[in-house]
Enzyme design. Structure first.
Site, PDB file in Angstrom:
ATOM      1  N   PHE A  35     -58.877 -19.921  19.941  1.00 28.29           N
ATOM      2  CA  PHE A  35     -58.850 -21.342  20.291  1.00 28.29           C
ATOM      3  C   PHE A  35     -60.260 -21.908  20.430  1.00 28.29           C
ATOM      4  O   PHE A  35     -60.458 -22.994  20.952  1.00 28.29           O
ATOM      5  CB  PHE A  35     -58.075 -21.537  21.605  1.00 28.29           C
ATOM      6  CG  PHE A  35     -56.759 -20.825  21.577  1.00 28.29           C
ATOM      7  CD1 PHE A  35     -55.681 -21.355  20.890  1.00 28.29           C
ATOM      8  CD2 PHE A  35     -56.617 -19.582  22.182  1.00 28.29           C
ATOM      9  CE1 PHE A  35     -54.477 -20.682  20.825  1.00 28.29           C
ATOM     10  CE2 PHE A  35     -55.416 -18.897  22.124  1.00 28.29           C
ATOM     11  CZ  PHE A  35     -54.343 -19.447  21.436  1.00 28.29           C
ATOM     12  N   TYR A  87     -59.023  -1.801  35.464  1.00 24.09           N
ATOM     13  CA  TYR A  87     -58.853  -3.263  35.449  1.00 24.09           C
ATOM     14  C   TYR A  87     -59.149  -3.884  36.814  1.00 24.09           C
ATOM     15  O   TYR A  87     -58.815  -3.320  37.866  1.00 24.09           O
ATOM     16  CB  TYR A  87     -57.435  -3.641  34.995  1.00 24.09           C
ATOM     17  CG  TYR A  87     -57.189  -3.421  33.514  1.00 24.09           C
ATOM     18  CD1 TYR A  87     -58.213  -3.062  32.644  1.00 24.09           C
ATOM     19  CD2 TYR A  87     -55.924  -3.579  32.971  1.00 24.09           C
ATOM     20  CE1 TYR A  87     -57.979  -2.860  31.289  1.00 24.09           C
ATOM     21  CE2 TYR A  87     -55.682  -3.376  31.612  1.00 24.09           C
ATOM     22  CZ  TYR A  87     -56.722  -3.010  30.782  1.00 24.09           C
ATOM     23  OH  TYR A  87     -56.483  -2.814  29.447  1.00 24.09           O
ATOM     24  N   SER A 133     -55.178  -7.708  22.873  1.00 22.92           N
ATOM     25  CA  SER A 133     -55.813  -9.012  22.586  1.00 22.92           C
ATOM     26  C   SER A 133     -55.235  -9.671  21.329  1.00 22.92           C
ATOM     27  O   SER A 133     -55.980 -10.024  20.401  1.00 22.92           O
ATOM     28  CB  SER A 133     -57.335  -8.864  22.464  1.00 22.92           C
ATOM     29  OG  SER A 133     -57.907  -8.528  23.700  1.00 22.92           O
ATOM     30  N   PRO A 134     -53.923  -9.882  21.268  1.00 21.00           N
ATOM     31  CA  PRO A 134     -53.323 -10.459  20.054  1.00 21.00           C
ATOM     32  C   PRO A 134     -53.801 -11.873  19.751  1.00 21.00           C
ATOM     33  O   PRO A 134     -53.666 -12.318  18.613  1.00 21.00           O
ATOM     34  CB  PRO A 134     -51.815 -10.427  20.351  1.00 21.00           C
ATOM     35  CG  PRO A 134     -51.719 -10.358  21.841  1.00 21.00           C
ATOM     36  CD  PRO A 134     -52.911  -9.590  22.305  1.00 21.00           C
ATOM     37  N   LEU A 135     -54.382 -12.548  20.744  1.00 18.38           N
ATOM     38  CA  LEU A 135     -54.960 -13.879  20.496  1.00 18.38           C
ATOM     39  C   LEU A 135     -56.484 -13.775  20.436  1.00 18.38           C
ATOM     40  O   LEU A 135     -57.197 -14.744  20.724  1.00 18.38           O
ATOM     41  CB  LEU A 135     -54.535 -14.865  21.596  1.00 18.38           C
ATOM     42  CG  LEU A 135     -53.023 -15.039  21.800  1.00 18.38           C
ATOM     43  CD1 LEU A 135     -52.739 -16.039  22.920  1.00 18.38           C
ATOM     44  CD2 LEU A 135     -52.340 -15.486  20.508  1.00 18.38           C
ATOM     45  N   ALA A 136     -56.986 -12.611  20.083  1.00 15.57           N
ATOM     46  CA  ALA A 136     -58.428 -12.381  19.993  1.00 15.57           C
ATOM     47  C   ALA A 136     -59.122 -12.722  21.311  1.00 15.57           C
ATOM     48  O   ALA A 136     -60.215 -13.292  21.336  1.00 15.57           O
ATOM     49  CB  ALA A 136     -59.037 -13.173  18.837  1.00 15.57           C
ATOM     50  N   GLY A 184     -58.562 -14.945  23.336  1.00 11.71           N
ATOM     51  CA  GLY A 184     -58.754 -16.392  23.513  1.00 11.71           C
ATOM     52  C   GLY A 184     -59.675 -17.014  22.475  1.00 11.71           C
ATOM     53  O   GLY A 184     -59.749 -18.235  22.345  1.00 11.71           O
TER      54      GLY A 184
END
Ligand SMILES: NC(=O)c1ccc[n+]([C@@H]2O[C@H](COP(=O)([O-])OP(=O)(O)OC[C@H]3O[C@@H](n4cnc5c(N)ncnc54)[C@H](OP(=O)(O)O)[C@@H]3O)[C@@H](O)[C@H]2O)c1
Length: 302
Positions: free
Chosen positions: A220, A55, A212-215, A217
Site C-alpha cells: 500500500f 515476538y 507477510s502476504p501483503l508484503a 504493508g
C-alpha cells in the site's frame, strides 16, 4: 507417507488463513482487546494462530496466554503455531551482546518448555525452527524435535525460512516428516516459486505457510513503484471479482499457487481480518493471476 491435510486423522490441518501475532503488541492492546480479536478470528474460521517466542520482545506468547485464559474453552478451539531459535539482546536478557541463532536440541527444549508456560498449555500444535542455525548440525536439531514430538510437548514439527536443501537435510533425520516450511511469499517476493521451496513442498505433500502476504504493508506504499502498478491492476480486476480490494486479490494470488500456501495475515484491525477472509472465495483466473505477476514485476513473462 504422512500427508498434512484433513484426510490424515493424526495430523490436524491448519485453518485456510492463519492469524499472525508478530505486531500484536504494537498498538498496546489490552488483554481484553486481544481476547476479542482471537474470538472474532474463531467466528471467522481462522482457528490457527501463528506466534514466536521472539515476538513483541519475547512478550507476545504470554499476552496470548493471558488473552486465551479470559474465555474458557477458547484455547481448545485454536491451534497454536510457535517458533524458536532466534535470540537477540533485549531487556529480558541484558547479558546478550549480539543476536544469534540456536537450533540445538537442548535450546529447542528450553524454548518449548518456556512457550508452554507462557501460553498456559500442555501442548503446542505446531512448533517451527524459526531460522536455520548454521552452527547446529541437522541431526542435533532433529533429535530435539523428535524427542519433543515423542513426549507430546509438540504435536507437529516444521521449519521457517529454510532453503529446500536445508529442509531436505533436516527431514532426513525426522521420525515424523516436517509439517511445513513457513517462508516469505507475496506479490513483492516471489522467490519460493523459483528457488525450489514450493517444488519441494509439492514433492513432499507439504503445504507451505506464507508470511507477510501483503508484503508487510508495502503493498500500500505509494512510493513503491510495484505497489502503484499493482493498485492500478487491482482496480481493473476488482469489478470482475465482486469489488475485491487490492489486499483480497493479493491474498487470492498467494493462495492460488498449487502448493496451496496458508497465508499468515498480520493486521491488528478486526475489520481488516473480516475483509481478509472474503479472499477465500476469490478464485483468480489464470490470465488475471498473470496480470498481477506482470504488474508486480513491471515486465512481461519471459
Ligand atoms: N517466520 C517468519 O520469519 C516470519 C516473519 C515475519 C512475519 N511472520 C508471520 O507473518 C505474520 C504476518 O506478517 P505481516 O504482519 O508482515 O503481514 P502482512 O499482512 O503482510 O502485513 C501486515 C501489515 O500491513 C498493514 N496493512 C494491512 N492491510 C492494510 C491496508 N489495507 N492498508 C494499509 N496497511 C495495511 C497492517 O497494518 P494494520 O495492523 O494497521 O492493519 C500491518 O502493518 C506475522 O504476524 C507473523 O506471524 C513470520
Amino acid at each position: 507417507m504422512i500427508k498434512n491435510d484433513a484426510s490424515n486423522a493424526a495430523m490436524p490441518s491448519l485453518s485456510p488463513m492463519v492469524y499472525g501475532t508478530w505486531r500484536m503488541l504494537d498498538d498496546k492492546p489490552s488483554v481484553q482487546d486481544i481476547n476479542r480479536r482471537l474470538n472474532r478470528c474463531v467466528e471467522l474460521g481462522i482457528t490457527t494462530i501463528d506466534t514466536a517466542e521472539i515476538y513483541g520482545g519475547y512478550r507476545v506468547e504470554a499476552a496470548l496466554g493471558n488473552a486465551m485464559a479470559l474465555s474458557p474453552g477458547l484455547r481448545d478451539k485454536l491451534a497454536i503455531v510457535t517458533k524458536a531459535g532466534i535470540y537477540v539482546p533485549n531487556d529480558l536478557s541484558p547479558q546478550r551482546k549480539v543476536g544469534f541463532y540456536d537450533a540445538s536440541a537442548a535450546q529447542l527444549r528450553r524454548s518449548v518448555e518456556q512457550s508452554l508456560r507462557m501460553l498456559g498449555c500442555e501442548q503446542i500444535e505446531l512448533f517451527l525452527v524459526h531460522r536455520p542455525d548454521w552452527l547446529t548440525g541437522v541431526e542435533d536439531t532433529a533429535q530435539g524435535l523428535n524427542q519433543l514430538l515423542q513426549e507430546g510437548k509438540i504435536r507437529m514439527a516444521g521449519v521457517s525460512n529454510y532453503t529446500a536443501s536445508q529442509f531436505a537435510a533436516l527431514n532426513s533425520f525426522m521420525g515424523v516428516p516436517l509439517y511445513t516450511n513457513q517462508v516469505e511469499f507475496h506479490l513483492l517476493r516471489m522467490d519460493p516459486m523459483v528457488d525450489g521451496s514450493f517444488d519441494q513442498c509439492q514433492q513432499q505433500r507439504v503445504r507451505p505457510m506464507a508470511w507477510s502476504p501483503l508484503a508487510a504493508g508495502r503493498l500500500f506504499d505509494a512510493n513503491e513503484p510495484a505497489a502503484v502498478r499493482l493498485a492500478q491492476a487491482a482496480a481493473v480486476l476488482s469489478p470482475k471479482y465482486g469489488g475485491a480490494t487490492l489486499e483480497q486479490l493479493a491474498y487470492a494470488w498467494v493462495m492460488a499457487h498449487p502448493s496451496r500456501p496458508y497465508p499468515v495475515i498480520g493486521t491488528n484491525k478486526i475489520d481488516r481480518i473480516e475483509s481478509a477472509v472474503k479472499a477465500l472465495s476469490v478464485r483468480l483466473e489464470r490470465e488475471d493471476w498473470f496480470a498481477l505477476w506482470v504488474a508486480a514485476q513491471g515486465r512481461n513473462i519471459p
